[in-house]
Design a protein around this motif. Structure first.
Motif, mmCIF file in Angstrom:
data_model
loop_
_atom_site.group_PDB
_atom_site.id
_atom_site.type_symbol
_atom_site.label_atom_id
_atom_site.label_comp_id
_atom_site.label_asym_id
_atom_site.label_seq_id
_atom_site.Cartn_x
_atom_site.Cartn_y
_atom_site.Cartn_z
ATOM 1 N N LYS B 42 0.753 -1.186 -0.022
ATOM 2 C CA LYS B 42 0.039 0.044 0.106
ATOM 3 C C LYS B 42 0.935 1.264 0.049
ATOM 4 O O LYS B 42 0.576 2.075 -0.743
ATOM 5 N N SER B 43 1.713 1.285 1.060
ATOM 6 C CA SER B 43 2.719 2.484 0.930
ATOM 7 C C SER B 43 3.339 2.678 -0.201
ATOM 8 O O SER B 43 3.655 3.809 -0.665
ATOM 9 N N THR B 44 4.030 1.505 -0.704
ATOM 10 C CA THR B 44 4.880 1.844 -1.930
ATOM 11 C C THR B 44 3.807 2.125 -3.058
ATOM 12 O O THR B 44 4.431 3.147 -3.764
ATOM 13 N N PHE B 157 -2.612 10.146 2.246
ATOM 14 C CA PHE B 157 -2.377 9.847 3.597
ATOM 15 C C PHE B 157 -1.934 8.552 3.650
ATOM 16 O O PHE B 157 -2.434 7.519 3.289
ATOM 17 N N ASP B 158 -0.720 8.297 4.428
ATOM 18 C CA ASP B 158 -0.199 6.844 4.791
ATOM 19 C C ASP B 158 -0.543 6.789 6.329
ATOM 20 O O ASP B 158 0.230 6.930 7.107
ATOM 21 N N GLU B 159 -1.551 5.838 6.424
ATOM 22 C CA GLU B 159 -1.738 5.570 7.815
ATOM 23 C C GLU B 159 -1.618 6.305 8.799
ATOM 24 O O GLU B 159 -1.062 6.324 9.731
ATOM 25 N N PRO B 160 -2.299 7.661 8.648
ATOM 26 C CA PRO B 160 -2.223 8.865 9.459
ATOM 27 C C PRO B 160 -2.755 8.488 11.007
ATOM 28 O O PRO B 160 -2.280 9.318 11.690
HETATM 29 MG MG LIG Z 1 2.611 1.108 5.129
#
Ligand SMILES: [Mg+2]
Ligand SMILES: Nc1ncnc2c1ncn2[C@@H]1O[C@H](COP(=O)(O)OP(=O)(O)O)[C@@H](O)[C@H]1O
Lengths: 276, 332
Positions: B42-44, B157-160
């Protein structure tokens, strides 16, 4: 009840800590006291603690016999110079290792540190011969370079640990916020790295100031720093404790004062960035 | 504007293929959530959109413009990181205005925008503090403020919320949803929490091992999961799966029934079993049931049910609420 036990424990620990600190500090205190005695008082038995005739005689003699300030100047040049050159080499090195690690980065770091585990005397002869060939014996440049190299692994390691504490996400945030490389360095990296660089520099100045093995072996007069200056008062013409103490006090005073005023950074530096 | 298009985006780290090839269309103004288990990429994927990672192959388009080679700053996107990534040596005001200073905006306009963002986010009293003097929720708001002032074409937003405690997480979730309603700007939001995905998203993208498993509205995914993975991931507690003879009778390799889709009886029904743990919440009752065949299932009933540990119970799936899956895991 539990609270009372822990208070007693605390008191015992505090007393113990003070005890150990006094034992460790005592020789330095004794040296300082002795430097204000006459030679007769210095070897008096039983020893006299505070009730002797305070005199600056030893200081005057030491100063008249050897030129303290030229040694002091050498120490300053060697300590600050080797630190400055060391930082110049180490900052980019630690930087790239922290932010652009390669497959072998950790191995390189370990290898650098492993050179510190080798006894210095093992490379004394080759370095001495090199110095002789290049006419570097008793030159400030020579000692400066050797001390820089000797301490380089520690500087790189310390800076590396500090730089690693700077989260990569902050740099990425800056990039997202439109910072170009120079803005990133100026507004984000540098302010966050300065405390680490300062503690590293401070610790390195102290290490270089106190370094005795190489300075004693590679200098005699022109480039001789304070370590050589003290050594000159130890054995050959019989022991003169008061003069030796005066010389020692003069040699350690500057670094002691520097250390006193920078305790906070120093503790941070000595814990290698492990404690924030 | 803020539409984002991914065309055959692939990402390889060393010799590990993290994203094998993703195609995705995000419309202007949408709230899109990437959801999937930890480590699924996901982050990638988000970082590829941001430009913080280079794509191995494929194209990224923003508003139809190919930005595949553009650096992050040129993409007009703002990102909120999991760790907040605030500048620790700057005050809140300086943090929020940093992107504006980088853009060379004049001081008056900077101050106006910072004050406006601080007003929206209730940060006005804290503008002269440093991040270290703020609580987790306030730091998160500063990070959002820093994103808002740029008036980006999309927010990433990355897992904010994952560093916040549970109560605060629910509040911030609502705040971010309200922010989206107010700004109507595209938001791409990454989380591993399917509840966040279900509650916030216009459109959910379910990822597994770098692959897009299914794209759809929360209720689309709830009602018609494309495969067993999506069926099991969306919904809480997870869907129950029953394999073997019972499934074969219904012409499937496995059948799935959601906990809230059982009819309970103490006398008869399709599956008999014994109650293990009974969780009485008042509003709901969750029963952990060991079916006679050995399968463990969870049943959820509304309100208070007088059933306890060790009781015999019969479960019957509600009409039309049985999901059938083939041996390949796809919905049949
Ligand atoms: Mg991640
Ligand atoms: N810079 C990187 N180098 C090598 N592997 C990486 C890198 N970043 C992420 N990965 C790997 O890619 C996979 C997906 O990571 P990530 O996108 O962070 O997952 P998620 O955000 O869904 O938890 C993980 O297996 C992770 O180990």
């Amino acid at each position: 009840m539990a609270r009372k036990v822990s208070t007693t424990r605390k008191a015992v620990m505090t007393a113990l800590a003070w005890g150990i600190a006094i034992v460790i500090f005592f020789p330095i205190l004794w040296t300082i006291l002795t430097s204000f005695k006459t030679e007769a008082d210095a070897i008096a038995s039983p020893p006299r603690f505070l009730d002797f005739d305070w005199t600056l005689q030893s200081y005057a003699e030491v100063q008249s016999r050897s030129n303290y300030f030229s040694h002091f100047l050498n120490s300053v040049i060697i300590a600050l110079g080797s630190t400055a050159v060391g930082l110049l080499v180490a900052i980019p090195a630690a930087w790239s290792m922290a932010f652009q690690p390669a497959r072998r980065t950790r191995d390189v770091l370990m290898w650098m540190l492993s050179t510190k585990m080798m006894p210095a005397v093992g490379v004394l002869i080759p370095i001495y011969i090199l110095f002789q060939r290049f006419g570097l014996l008793d030159s400030r440049v020579g000692v400066l370079v050797v001390l820089m190299l000797i301490n380089l692994p520690i500087i790189v390691w310390m800076l590396y640990t500090y730089f690693r504490e700077i989260p990569a996400e902050i740099l990425e945030a800056a990039r997202m916020d439109g910072a170009r490389l120079w803005d990133e360095i100026r507004h984000v990296l540098a302010p966050m790295a300065v405390p680490g660089i300062a503690s590293t520099a401070l610790l390195n100045v102290i290490l270089a100031w106190n370094e005795a093995f190489w300075t004693l072996n590679l200098t005699t007069a022109n480039a001789a720093p304070l370590t050589t200056f003290i050594a000159g008062y130890s054995s050959p013409e019989g022991l003169f404790y008061a003069k030796l103490s005066a010389a020692s006090t003069m040699a350690i005073a500057p670094i002691l004062i520097l250390g006193w005023f920078s305790q906070k950074q120093l503790v941070r530096g000595l814990t290698f960035g492990a404690v924030k | 504007m803020g539409s984002i298009t991914l065309q055959g985006v692939r990402k390889v780290f060393g010799d590990v293929e993290v994203i094998p090839g993703a195609d995705l269309q995000i419309e202007n103004g949408e709230f899109v959530v990437f959801v999937g288990p930890s480590g699924c990429g996901k982050s990638t994927l988000l970082r590829l959109i941001a430009g913080l990672e280079d794509v191995t192959s494929g194209r990224v388009l923003i508003d139809g413009r190919d930005v595949t080679q553009a650096p992050p700053a040129r993409r007009g996107l703002a990102m909120v990181f999991q760790s907040y990534a605030l500048y620790p040596h700057m005050t809140v005001r300086k943090n929020i205005s940093f992107p504006l200073r980088m853009a060379g905006m004049d001081a008056a306009e900077q101050a106006r925008r910072v004050d406006h963002a601080a007003g929206i986010l209730n940060l006005t009293p804290y503008l002269d503090r440093r991040p270290g003097q703020l609580s987790g929720g306030q730091r998160q708001r500063v990070a959002i403020g820093r994103a808002i002032v740029r008036e980006p074409s999309a927010f990433l937003f990355d897992e904010p919320l994952s560093n916040l405690d549970a109560a605060l997480r629910v509040n911030m979730r609502v705040e971010i949803s309200e922010l989206h309603n107010k700004l109507k700007t595209t938001m791409v939001y990454v989380t591993h929490d399917q509840v966040e995905a279900m509650t916030m998203a216009d459109k959910i993208v379910v990822l597994r091992a770098g692959r897009v498993e299914q794209v759809g509205s929360p209720l689309d995914l709830y009602r018609s999961p494309a495969n067993r993975f999506v069926a099991g991931f969306i919904g809480s507690p997870n869907m129950n799966f029953i394999e073997g003879e019972a499934a074969a009778r219904m012409g499937a390799h496995a059948i799935g029934v959601r906990p809230e889709h059982w009819n309970l009886s103490t006398t008869d029904g399709a599956f008999a079993g014994r109650v293990g743990v009974a969780e009485h919440l008042g509003s709901d009752t969750f029963l952990h049931v060991d079916l006679d065949g050995g399968t463990h299932v969870i049943a959820r009933a509304a309100g208070e049910i007088p059933v306890d540990h060790g009781d015999r119970i019969w479960l019957t799936p509600q009409d039309g609420r049985i999901y059938r899956f083939g041996a390949d895991g796809l919905a049949a």
